[in-house]
Design a protein around this motif. Sequence first.
Motif, PDB file in Angstrom:
ATOM      1  N   ASN A   1      84.890 -45.509  21.302  1.00 53.80           N
ATOM      2  CA  ASN A   1      84.682 -46.789  20.623  1.00 53.80           C
ATOM      3  C   ASN A   1      85.148 -47.975  21.456  1.00 53.80           C
ATOM      4  O   ASN A   1      85.137 -49.101  20.978  1.00 53.80           O
ATOM      5  CB  ASN A   1      85.427 -46.789  19.281  1.00 53.80           C
ATOM      6  CG  ASN A   1      84.879 -45.746  18.326  1.00 53.80           C
ATOM      7  OD1 ASN A   1      83.675 -45.513  18.282  1.00 53.80           O
ATOM      8  ND2 ASN A   1      85.764 -45.111  17.567  1.00 53.80           N
TER       9      ASN A   1
ATOM     10  N   GLU B   1      95.780 -54.226  15.363  1.00 56.03           N
ATOM     11  CA  GLU B   1      95.013 -53.392  16.287  1.00 56.03           C
ATOM     12  C   GLU B   1      93.719 -54.128  16.602  1.00 56.03           C
ATOM     13  O   GLU B   1      92.932 -54.414  15.698  1.00 56.03           O
ATOM     14  CB  GLU B   1      94.720 -52.033  15.656  1.00 56.03           C
ATOM     15  CG  GLU B   1      93.939 -51.084  16.546  1.00 56.03           C
ATOM     16  CD  GLU B   1      93.695 -49.746  15.873  1.00 56.03           C
ATOM     17  OE1 GLU B   1      92.517 -49.411  15.626  1.00 56.03           O
ATOM     18  OE2 GLU B   1      94.687 -49.044  15.583  1.00 56.03           O
TER      19      GLU B   1
ATOM     20  N   GLN C   1      97.850 -51.738  25.703  1.00 56.88           N
ATOM     21  CA  GLN C   1      96.450 -51.332  25.733  1.00 56.88           C
ATOM     22  C   GLN C   1      96.363 -49.818  25.791  1.00 56.88           C
ATOM     23  O   GLN C   1      96.977 -49.180  26.648  1.00 56.88           O
ATOM     24  CB  GLN C   1      95.729 -51.939  26.936  1.00 56.88           C
ATOM     25  CG  GLN C   1      94.254 -51.559  27.005  1.00 56.88           C
ATOM     26  CD  GLN C   1      93.565 -52.112  28.238  1.00 56.88           C
ATOM     27  OE1 GLN C   1      94.053 -53.053  28.863  1.00 56.88           O
ATOM     28  NE2 GLN C   1      92.441 -51.528  28.595  1.00 56.88           N
ATOM     29  N   GLU C   2      95.590 -49.259  24.875  1.00 58.74           N
ATOM     30  CA  GLU C   2      95.411 -47.818  24.850  1.00 58.74           C
ATOM     31  C   GLU C   2      94.221 -47.420  25.698  1.00 58.74           C
ATOM     32  O   GLU C   2      93.338 -48.233  25.982  1.00 58.74           O
ATOM     33  CB  GLU C   2      95.220 -47.328  23.415  1.00 58.74           C
ATOM     34  CG  GLU C   2      96.440 -47.536  22.536  1.00 58.74           C
ATOM     35  CD  GLU C   2      96.275 -46.895  21.175  1.00 58.74           C
ATOM     36  OE1 GLU C   2      95.121 -46.577  20.818  1.00 58.74           O
ATOM     37  OE2 GLU C   2      97.282 -46.714  20.481  1.00 58.74           O
TER      38      GLU C   2
ATOM     39  N   THR D   1      90.735 -46.034  26.996  1.00 61.85           N
ATOM     40  CA  THR D   1      89.399 -46.212  26.446  1.00 61.85           C
ATOM     41  C   THR D   1      88.929 -44.938  25.758  1.00 61.85           C
ATOM     42  O   THR D   1      89.071 -43.837  26.280  1.00 61.85           O
ATOM     43  CB  THR D   1      88.415 -46.580  27.569  1.00 61.85           C
ATOM     44  OG1 THR D   1      88.869 -47.775  28.195  1.00 61.85           O
ATOM     45  CG2 THR D   1      87.024 -46.802  27.018  1.00 61.85           C
TER      46      THR D   1
ATOM     47  N   ARG E   1      97.024 -52.760  20.950  1.00 61.65           N
ATOM     48  CA  ARG E   1      97.967 -52.781  19.831  1.00 61.65           C
ATOM     49  C   ARG E   1      98.918 -53.959  20.014  1.00 61.65           C
ATOM     50  O   ARG E   1      99.480 -54.148  21.089  1.00 61.65           O
ATOM     51  CB  ARG E   1      98.730 -51.467  19.735  1.00 61.65           C
ATOM     52  CG  ARG E   1      97.828 -50.286  19.421  1.00 61.65           C
ATOM     53  CD  ARG E   1      98.599 -49.077  18.928  1.00 61.65           C
ATOM     54  NE  ARG E   1      97.695 -47.985  18.608  1.00 61.65           N
ATOM     55  CZ  ARG E   1      97.063 -47.852  17.447  1.00 61.65           C
ATOM     56  NH1 ARG E   1      97.262 -48.757  16.495  1.00 61.65           N
ATOM     57  NH2 ARG E   1      96.257 -46.836  17.227  1.00 61.65           N
TER      58      ARG E   1
ATOM     59  N   THR F   1      91.407 -50.263  22.915  1.00 61.54           N
ATOM     60  CA  THR F   1      92.146 -50.801  21.776  1.00 61.54           C
ATOM     61  C   THR F   1      93.431 -51.439  22.281  1.00 61.54           C
ATOM     62  O   THR F   1      94.122 -50.866  23.125  1.00 61.54           O
ATOM     63  CB  THR F   1      92.483 -49.693  20.763  1.00 61.54           C
ATOM     64  OG1 THR F   1      91.270 -49.169  20.214  1.00 61.54           O
ATOM     65  CG2 THR F   1      93.342 -50.239  19.631  1.00 61.54           C
TER      66      THR F   1
ATOM     67  N   ARG G   1      90.234 -53.978  18.463  1.00 59.70           N
ATOM     68  CA  ARG G   1      89.258 -53.100  19.094  1.00 59.70           C
ATOM     69  C   ARG G   1      88.269 -53.945  19.892  1.00 59.70           C
ATOM     70  O   ARG G   1      87.736 -54.931  19.385  1.00 59.70           O
ATOM     71  CB  ARG G   1      88.531 -52.270  18.039  1.00 59.70           C
ATOM     72  CG  ARG G   1      89.464 -51.304  17.312  1.00 59.70           C
ATOM     73  CD  ARG G   1      88.740 -50.478  16.275  1.00 59.70           C
ATOM     74  NE  ARG G   1      89.646 -49.543  15.619  1.00 59.70           N
ATOM     75  CZ  ARG G   1      89.302 -48.758  14.605  1.00 59.70           C
ATOM     76  NH1 ARG G   1      88.050 -48.791  14.137  1.00 59.70           N
ATOM     77  NH2 ARG G   1      90.192 -47.946  14.059  1.00 59.70           N
TER      78      ARG G   1
END
Length: 202
Positions: free
Chosen positions: A169, A130, A163-164, A166, A174, A172, A132
């Motif tokens: 933070n 992962e 890509q997750e 936003t 994966r 992210t 970040r």
Amino acid sequence: MHGLVNKSIQCFVQDNYGQVVWIEIARQIGIEVSGFESMLTYEDALTNALIEAASCLLDKPEDMFLEDVGTYLVSHPNTEAIRRLLRFGGQTFSEFLLSLDDLPDRVRLAVPDLLLPNLELLGGEDGQFELRVGGPEPRYACVLVGILRAMADDFGALAFLEQESTTGNGPTIRISLLDSAFSEGRSFSLARPTANAPEPQA
């Protein structure tokens, strides 16, 4: 925005779609056809206009356009220096991923005023990572996805990236490393390529 960012987008368009397309983009955003200077700083609004105009003219979503820019930065012959910088991160794709935390600092040694996002890699068990991506510009994550896909191919690894959305933070990414030796990969030598020495005269 640092001029290297804008210049990279300009070179991507010129190398992949030709000067005619670049001339139209330059016209739309109101700059000279000569484009951007790598060591200058430009207003973020101009960079935003550049990305919007290019992705619209090429009929691509902005995230896909930026991912293609990331792939270009590693895979095109004109950007071999960037590929070399990244390949110094390790002998395998896994080692390269583990070196990403230090990448912004390594880049700043060469270009001190280029602000890259902070990178934090988590996981690694069973090939699951992962990444970040911190910082004020979440679209860097799209470029990183393209870079990571190209680097996986470069090392001969088979990896799935997603890509997750936003969050507070930041984005992210994966990464699922399915096979670290899926193919032969591209050749790489730590020594810089040199021109062939002239043959001795008889």
